[in-house]
Motif scaffolding. Structure first.
Motif, PDB file in Angstrom:
ATOM      1  N   LYS A  85      -4.710   7.103  -1.640  1.00 21.95           N
ATOM      2  CA  LYS A  85      -4.385   5.850  -0.970  1.00 21.95           C
ATOM      3  C   LYS A  85      -4.455   4.743  -2.012  1.00 21.95           C
ATOM      4  O   LYS A  85      -5.494   4.560  -2.654  1.00 21.95           O
ATOM      5  N   ASN A 130      -8.047  -0.131  -6.953  1.00 23.09           N
ATOM      6  CA  ASN A 130      -6.962  -0.066  -5.981  1.00 23.09           C
ATOM      7  C   ASN A 130      -6.564   1.353  -5.600  1.00 23.09           C
ATOM      8  O   ASN A 130      -5.517   1.550  -4.980  1.00 23.09           O
ATOM      9  N   ASP A 134      -3.607   0.608  -3.046  1.00 25.94           N
ATOM     10  CA  ASP A 134      -3.310  -0.772  -2.672  1.00 25.94           C
ATOM     11  C   ASP A 134      -2.835  -1.515  -3.917  1.00 25.94           C
ATOM     12  O   ASP A 134      -3.365  -1.316  -5.018  1.00 25.94           O
ATOM     13  N   LYS A 147       0.853  -1.189   0.000  1.00 21.56           N
ATOM     14  CA  LYS A 147       0.000   0.000   0.000  1.00 21.56           C
ATOM     15  C   LYS A 147       0.884   1.231   0.000  1.00 21.56           C
ATOM     16  O   LYS A 147       2.074   1.176   0.346  1.00 21.56           O
TER      17      LYS A 147
END
Length: 765
Positions: free
Chosen positions: A762, A725, A764, A173
């Motif tokens: 953010k 993601n 991932d 991440k």
């Protein structure tokens, strides 16, 4: 297997993982231990409902909602936790549980992955290092009788932070956020688990993690620059933290399962902060001002952490975890300590007055205060002494924890035993330099101090701690009995010569504490929704280094109930802590202590603290059948206290001149934390409100006007998924830009943090 568990989804009732679904019969029968149970203090989230005491968790999803890094903002969601602000960012937390003194977390047990994490938890528990909560995967708080496993401080409770787990598959991440005041917050990690070649050779897991944060600060330092268009000096901080893990585990089908994990972390930090606050008049005019006299102030810290952990499950009903650990911490807070007036004898230490006394009475110390504000006369030769609070710490030990599951007398038993050999040390080698103030408010050094001349001290601690705890389950009953033993020896030595030859040793004290700490708690499940709990245990904290020092002792009671249904979780717990002796430590941050007394502990006698902790969580969206979640939480803490005798003017810090019947300073009577959110799979928004009533900062009636103000702080955050993601994130901390006095220590009025905006991405992968 180590640290493997499913994560809660973002749309569930995950505001606070206080309780989960009632444990099923199958879960009760499946008692195979895991390493997670040994590094966690509350155990698996599904088992919190049965804990015979107060236990709460904040999981990764909850921590992600606002992406806080300030421990105060994170922990205020948990009832029974009190915090006292200092510099606005939470770089130096003051955390209390159930009314314990909040001074630098010195009366609670603080751990990371189940291991003591304060720089010297026995020798010098008032810590100036705290792990970055922004990189943690889970935060746990346990209070009450079941918390005696986690000593040595057993009155308030224990705080444990669980670091990022090694993932099952290669993944990672990256959170990249930018904020007000040139703020940056970056958190990244990548790791994975792979099968080793060869049949039943096991697996290798790895993780690399980085966390960095910085800000230019929200305060404005009186500009010492002599030319025009000079930039404002930085009043913020810069922090860099790395953590890595390497794990080998046996094949999951192996007859004897085991794991070995090596963990290393390093933290480097510069905080441009000061002990110098403002007089009330200047605070009312500009609460974010910083005086000229604090322009040299900053603290630099380095911390290294090593952990080697072995876990073995030799039979289906036994396990043993062995942890070898070591932490090394170096810090130097270079800050204004005292001022001597115009015409003083600067070679005489008695000519200097501490900054706390100056700000308490600026009229009496007018020359000194003028120097602090850079307003001394042109011909003045007043001087300020900037203290180099240079210290080194280490802590190391080996910890054994074992579990044995068995049936006896119609009861299921979970027996846990622990043994820890620990030693730590604080080495103070401090000096101070003298400065004069220039015509334009710039400080220049006129005398260099000699290292070790102001404080030359070594405090060492050796401790052996052991505990035995048995949890018995039968039908609706769960009863937990425990016994802890602490054998502690603390040695303090002071020298008058920097070489520490021993010829001029001025102090050599040794204190020994040997204490048994019992506890018992029980829960009873009335039906599928309701349960009640009760417990009693002994509270303990070691005293000072003097042979005459008294240990802190109390008898602590709690009782309450829990409710659990498909969409609602709630608990109400009342507590009563009856101190036969409570201690107060003399610290520089508390103010009013002579240099030779800093670090000493004084008995304050009998105190009673009682109150109520309540928490309710409900998903309105799920209960109404809506296609979006509306999680709501409401937490409330009532804390009342009183001294049972006069303390006197010789007590250090904020307890000086406390009278019989007075409440403890700094501990507010009422706290409310409310949160409401709304969201679906691809988006969510959360509003958090925190209200704290006002409380006096000092017991001394001469300073009754020094009041930590009541305040209502609002934080709002939201995120939107733009890709499978990738999420966009935004938040506002202190939405209404509330200005308030957060504290009056170490010296003068100090503001809470002003409004900050944060936005970023953010990812991932």
């Amino acid at each position: 297997m180590i640290e493997r568990r499913t994560r809660a989804t973002a749309t569930g009732v995950t505001l606070l993982a206080l309780a989960a679904a009632t444990t099923t019969l199958q879960a009760q029968e499946d008692r195979s231990p895991t390493l997670l149970d040994r590094i966690s203090i509350t155990g698996d989230p599904d088992r919190i409902q049965d804990v015979p005491g107060s236990a709460q968790q904040l999981d990764r999803d909850e921590l992600d909602r606002h992406s806080y890094s300030d421990p105060h903002r994170i922990l205020r969601a948990i009832p029974g936790v009190n915090v006292a602000e200092e510099e606005g960012f939470g770089q130096f937390p003051h955390i209390s549980m159930r009314g314990t003194p909040p001074e630098r977390n010195s009366r609670i047990t603080v751990m990371e992955d189940g291991v003591l994490v304060a720089p010297a938890p026995y020798a010098a528990p008032a810590a100036y290092y705290f792990p970055p909560m922004g990189r943690m995967d889970r935060v746990e708080v346990q209070k009450g009788s079941s918390a005696i496993r986690h000593g040595p401080y057993t009155t308030g409770g224990a705080l444990n932070m669980l670091s990022t787990p090694i993932p099952d598959d290669t993944s990672g991440k990256a959170d990249i956020l930018f904020g007000s005041n040139n703020g940056r917050r970056i958190h990244t990690h990548v790791g994975g688990t792979e099968d080793l070649p060869g049949e039943r050779s096991g697996q290798i897991g790895w993780l690399i993690e980085g966390f960095a944060e910085q800000s230019d600060g929200f305060k404005s330092l009186d500009n010492p620059a002599s030319g025009p268009n000079q930039p404002d000096p930085n009043t913020g901080f810069d922090r860099r933290n790395i953590m890595t893990k390497l794990r080998w585990n046996a094949d999951p089908t192996a007859e004897i399962y085991q794991e070995v994990e090596l963990k290393y972390a390093r933290d480097d930090r510069t905080v441009n902060d000061t002990y110098l606050g403002l007089i009330q008049e200047d605070f009312d005019s500009d609460p974010f001002r910083r005086y000229h006299g604090s322009q040299k102030d900053e603290i630099n810290t380095e911390n290294e952490l090593f952990q080697l952990r072995h876990y073995i499950n030799p039979t289906p009903n036994t396990d043993l975890t062995t942890t070898i650990y070591r932490t090394d911490t170096v810090r130097n807070w270079y800050k204004l300590h005292e001022v001597a007036p115009d015409g003083a004898d600067f070679d005489d230490p008695d000519s200097f007055t501490g900054i706390g006394s100056i700000l308490d009475d600026p009229d009496q110390f007018a020359s000194e205060f003028d120097w602090i504000r850079g307003q001394q006369g042109e011909d003045s030769d007043a001087r300020g002494a900037v203290r180099a609070n240079n210290r080194e710490y280490y802590a190391q030990g080996i910890d054994f924890r074992g579990g044995y599951w068995f049936d006896l007398g119609g009861w299921n038993h979970e027996l846990e035993a622990g043994l820890r050999f620990h030693e730590d040390e604080e080495d103070r080698f401090q000096w101070q330099d003298q400065y004069e103030m220039g015509e334009f408010g710039d400080m220049y050094q006129v005398e260099r101090g000699t290292p070790g001349e102001t404080t030359n001290r070594l405090t060492e601690a050796d401790a052996i701690a052991t505990y035995l705890q048995n949890t018995m389950r039968r039908g609706p009953w769960q009863i937990t009995t425990g016994l802890r033993y602490e054998d502690i020896e603390i040695l303090r030595r002071d020298w008058n010569d920097p070489e520490r030859t021993g010829a001029n040793e001025s102090r050599d004290d040794t204190a020994t504490y040997r204490v048994w700490i019992p506890g018992i708690g029980a829960t009873y499940e009335i039906d599928a929704n309701w349960s009640v709990l009760a417990g009693v245990h002994r509270g303990f904290a070691p005293g000072g280094t003097s042979p005459d020092s008294e240990a802190e002792r109390s008898t602590n009671y709690e009782a309450g109930f829990r409710f659990s249904s498909a969409n609602t979780r709630a608990e109400v717990i009342g507590f009563y802590n009856d101190y036969s002796n409570i201690n107060i430590e003399c610290t520089a941050v508390g103010g009013g202590c002579a240099d030779d007394d800093i670090g000493t502990v004084q008995s304050a006698g009998e105190v009673e603290i009682y109150g109520l902790e309540a928490l309710a969580i409900h998903d309105l969206g799920a209960s109404q059948g809506w296609n979006y979640a509306v999680p709501i939480s409401l937490g409330y803490t009532l804390t009342q206290s009183r001294f049972k005798q006069d303390i006197g003017e010789n007590a250090p810090n904020q307890w000086a001149k406390a009278r019989k019947g007075d409440s403890l300073p700094e501990i507010p009577e009422h706290q409310i934390n409310a949160s409401v959110g709304v969201g679906q799979e691809d988006w969510r928004a959360t509003l958090n409100a925190n209200y704290v009533t006002s409380v006096v900062a000092r017991a001394d009636p001469d300073f009754s006007d020094q009041e930590i103000e009541s305040r209502l702080l609002l934080d709002v955050s939201g995120e939107y998924r733009v890709h499978q993601n990738v999420r966009l994130f935004g938040s506002v901390e202190n939405l209404t830009d509330k200005e308030y006095v957060a504290h009056y220590r170490p010296a003068g009025a100090r503001p809470g943090k002003s409004r900050e905006f944060w936005a970023g991405v953010k990812m991932d992968f």
